[in-house]
Design an enzyme around this catalytic site. Structure first.
Site, PDB file in Angstrom:
ATOM      1  N   GLN A   1      33.648  38.894  34.092  1.00  0.00           N
ATOM      2  CA  GLN A   1      33.048  40.226  33.935  1.00  0.00           C
ATOM      3  C   GLN A   1      32.257  40.649  35.176  1.00  0.00           C
ATOM      4  O   GLN A   1      31.926  41.822  35.326  1.00  0.00           O
ATOM      5  CB  GLN A   1      32.147  40.272  32.694  1.00  0.00           C
TER       6      GLN A   1
ATOM      7  N   HIS B   1      37.390  36.162  26.988  1.00  0.00           N
ATOM      8  CA  HIS B   1      37.378  36.737  28.349  1.00  0.00           C
ATOM      9  C   HIS B   1      38.063  35.807  29.349  1.00  0.00           C
ATOM     10  O   HIS B   1      38.719  36.274  30.287  1.00  0.00           O
ATOM     11  CB  HIS B   1      35.942  36.981  28.818  1.00  0.00           C
TER      12      HIS B   1
HETATM   13 NI    NI Z   1      32.636  40.773  26.200  1.00  0.00          NI
END
Ligand code: NI
Length: 178
Positions: A51, A145
């Protein structure tokens, strides 16, 4: 320490499968510290390295739950490196999930309620623990993720389109206000 930019959907980097962490060096420690700072600032309760654009199997979690009901949130930073789920319950739990890469959007996701996970902490020490409740949910969300999966992928197409439409609308309004 530094705040790192959080990448948002539909950035294609979020679809990458992250690779295992192999070296526990100073750069890794700095990345972990920066990820915590970025997560607390956002604010959020979990953040995977991808991220912030780093495709490594590393994620940080801090549920920041108060010690007693109605009390002040207490920080309890957890680092998960190369995590694996080795067992999961048939029993499921549903939680209204959100994600810093799908900002301000929430939707119910169903996941196994109890998991047994193995991982390394920031010192490279091995853990093997049974997790439940919000921590189990959060770890499964963050581990997704690492596989390039977002929580909206668990929704029906109709619900996913609704979330993405709401996100597009919110972005348009922000752009207008700026
Ligand atoms: Ni997330």
């Amino acid at each position: 320490m530094a705040l790192l930019p959080i990448i948002e959907t539909p950035d294609p980097r979020l679809r990458k499968v992250s690779t295992p962490v192999e070296t526990f060096d100073d750069a890794l420690q700095t990345l972990i510290d920066d990820m915590f700072e970025t997560m607390y600032d956002a604010p959020g309760i979990g953040l995977a390295a991808i991220q912030v654009g780093v495709p490594q199997r590393l994620l940080v979690i801090d549920l920041q739950e108060p010690e007693e009901e109605g009390g002040k949130p207490v920080r309890k930073p957890l680092v998960f490196i190369n995590p694996e789920i080795v067992e999961e319950s048939e029993e499921v739990q549903t939680y209204s999930e959100g994600c810093l890469s799908v900002p301000d959007q929430y939707a119910d996701v169903q996941r196994p309620a109890v998991i047994r996970a193995k991982w390394l902490d920031r010192d490279g020490k091995a853990h093997d623990e049974r997790l439940e409740g919000l921590l189990a949910i959060c770890l499964q969300h963050e581990m997704d993720h690492l596989q390039g999966i977002l929580f909206i992928d668990h929704l029906s197409r109709l619900k996913r389109d609704m979330v993405l439409k709401r996100l597009a609308k919110a972005r348009k309004e922000t752009a207008k206000a700026a």
